[in-house]
Design an enzyme around this catalytic site. Structure first.
Site, PDB file in Angstrom:
ATOM      1  CG  ASN A  41      -0.586  11.698  -1.992  1.00  0.00           C
ATOM      2  OD1 ASN A  41      -0.670  12.439  -1.011  1.00  0.00           O
ATOM      3  ND2 ASN A  41      -0.586  10.375  -1.899  1.00  0.00           N
ATOM      4  CE  LYS A  60       3.037   9.087  -1.440  1.00  0.00           C
ATOM      5  NZ  LYS A  60       3.503   7.730  -1.568  1.00  0.00           N
ATOM      6  CG  HIS A 114      -2.560   6.633  -0.927  1.00  0.00           C
ATOM      7  ND1 HIS A 114      -1.517   5.856  -0.486  1.00  0.00           N
ATOM      8  CD2 HIS A 114      -2.103   7.302  -2.007  1.00  0.00           C
ATOM      9  CE1 HIS A 114      -0.472   6.056  -1.286  1.00  0.00           C
ATOM     10  NE2 HIS A 114      -0.799   6.942  -2.215  1.00  0.00           N
ATOM     11  CD  GLU A 142       1.824   5.934   1.024  1.00  0.00           C
ATOM     12  OE1 GLU A 142       1.444   7.053   1.401  1.00  0.00           O
ATOM     13  OE2 GLU A 142       2.638   5.777   0.084  1.00  0.00           O
ATOM     14  CD  GLU A 162      -1.959   5.977  -6.317  1.00  0.00           C
ATOM     15  OE1 GLU A 162      -1.233   6.837  -6.807  1.00  0.00           O
ATOM     16  OE2 GLU A 162      -2.125   5.844  -5.102  1.00  0.00           O
ATOM     17  N   GLY A 207       5.986   4.619  -5.034  1.00  0.00           N
ATOM     18  CA  GLY A 207       7.215   5.038  -4.356  1.00  0.00           C
ATOM     19  C   GLY A 207       8.372   4.073  -4.526  1.00  0.00           C
ATOM     20  CB  SER A 219       7.120   4.788 -10.019  1.00  0.00           C
ATOM     21  OG  SER A 219       7.348   4.223  -8.737  1.00  0.00           O
ATOM     22  N   GLY A 236       6.104  11.351  -5.298  1.00  0.00           N
ATOM     23  CA  GLY A 236       7.445  11.947  -5.237  1.00  0.00           C
ATOM     24  C   GLY A 236       7.657  13.105  -6.203  1.00  0.00           C
TER      25      GLY A 236
HETATM   26  C1  PEP Z   1       1.233   8.065  -4.522  1.00  0.00           C
HETATM   27  O1  PEP Z   1       1.614   8.482  -3.454  1.00  0.00           O
HETATM   28  O2  PEP Z   1       0.024   7.967  -4.711  1.00  0.00           O
HETATM   29  C2  PEP Z   1       2.224   7.742  -5.549  1.00  0.00           C
HETATM   30  C3  PEP Z   1       1.793   7.268  -6.684  1.00  0.00           C
HETATM   31  O3  PEP Z   1       3.541   7.927  -5.225  1.00  0.00           O
HETATM   32  P1  PEP Z   1       4.808   7.877  -6.249  1.00  0.00           P
HETATM   33  O4  PEP Z   1       4.445   8.734  -7.424  1.00  0.00           O
HETATM   34  O5  PEP Z   1       5.925   8.447  -5.460  1.00  0.00           O
HETATM   35  O6  PEP Z   1       5.003   6.448  -6.640  1.00  0.00           O
END
Ligand code: PEP
Length: 252
Positions: A6, A8, A95, A97, A170, A176, A215, A237
């Site tokens: 992802n 983003k 998601h 966010e 998640e 993040g 993460s 990330g």
């Molecule tokens: C995400 O954006 O869905 C995500 C899991 O981000 P990260 O891997 O950066 O925690």
């Protein structure tokens, strides 16, 4: 196994094209039981798709969102059928966010899911609890509500065998933040999700990928993939760099 990136709202188009090219170059080293998916921003989808096509690569491509209507007066929105017409395979829905920054409700996400199915896309439905909910000991009820808000739609249930669906667990506190859930914490929720799927879908539940996100990085990826109910990862990330993304996929 599904390894999804992802992106983003990151990378300029030329950077996204370079990343797509690098992933296409490295994908042949990844075992064939692993599907690899990138989800770039809308503005990059056409160019990234073209790179995948020109390389005759098995790399899959998805969007990060779509609207719940197929067309109309929704300034700034993109419909599922527009995405499908560009050869897009997947769409991330719900998601955290989007749930928190854009006030998306379980109902709205379920409607988007239906529209995605109608267009022939595979939705990746994100679910997960906040830290406050975890501390209150209500992880399972929160997850149950999010899963059932999707599966109580008969039309969704009847579309799943044709179009497939992916659930991404998640935990909001792990996205993040570098505070990844432990493999045991993740497995506990994945097993619970699988149970909900079995109750609604019977044997078909075992065909549905339930992937973990929050993460994920090279150092912890393998421990998730060893869990019986974790079928891959949704990576933020660490998906912005071809080397780290492919190295994670190689662990799957
Ligand atoms: C995400 O954006 O869905 C995500 C899991 O981000 P990260 O891997 O950066 O925690």
């Amino acid at each position: 196994m599904l390894i999804a990136g992802n992106w983003k709202m990151n990378l300029m188009p030329h950077e996204g094209m370079m990343l797509t090219h690098e992933i296409c170059m490295g994908i042949s080293d990844i075992p064939s039981h692993v599907d690899i998916l990138i989800c770039p921003p809308f503005t990059h989808l056409a160019q990234c798709s073209l790179i995948i096509e020109n390389n005759e690569s098995p790399l899959l491509i998805g969007a990060q969102n779509c609207h719940d209507s197929d067309e109309g007066a929704f300034t700034g929105e993109i419909s599922a059928s527009m995405l499908a017409s560009m050869g897009i395979d997947y769409v991330i829905l719900g998601h955290s966010e989007r749930r928190f920054l854009f006030n998306e409700s379980n109902d709205f996400i379920a409607r988007k899911c239906l529209t995605a199915f109608k267009a022939g896309l595979t939705p990746i439905v994100c679910i997960g609890e906040t830290l406050e909910q975890r501390n209150k000991g209500i992880v399972h009820p929160v997850i149950q509500e999010q899963v059932l808000s999707i599966l109580h739609h008969e039309q969704i249930v009847s579309s799943i065998s044709a179009h497939n669906i992916v659930f991404a667990y998640e935990p909001v506190w792990a996205i993040g933040t570098g505070l990844a859930a432990s493999p045991e914490q993740a497995e506990d929720v994945h097993a619970f999700i699988r149970l909900q799927l079995e109750e609604k879908l019977g044997d078909h539940a075992s065909m549905i990928d339930v992937i973990y996100g929050g993460s994920v990085k090279l150092e912890n990826a393998k421990d998730y993939f060893l869990q019986p109910n974790i079928d891959g990862a949704l990576i933020g990330g660490a998906s912005l760099n071809a080397e780290s993304f492919l190295a994670i996929a190689a662990q799957a």
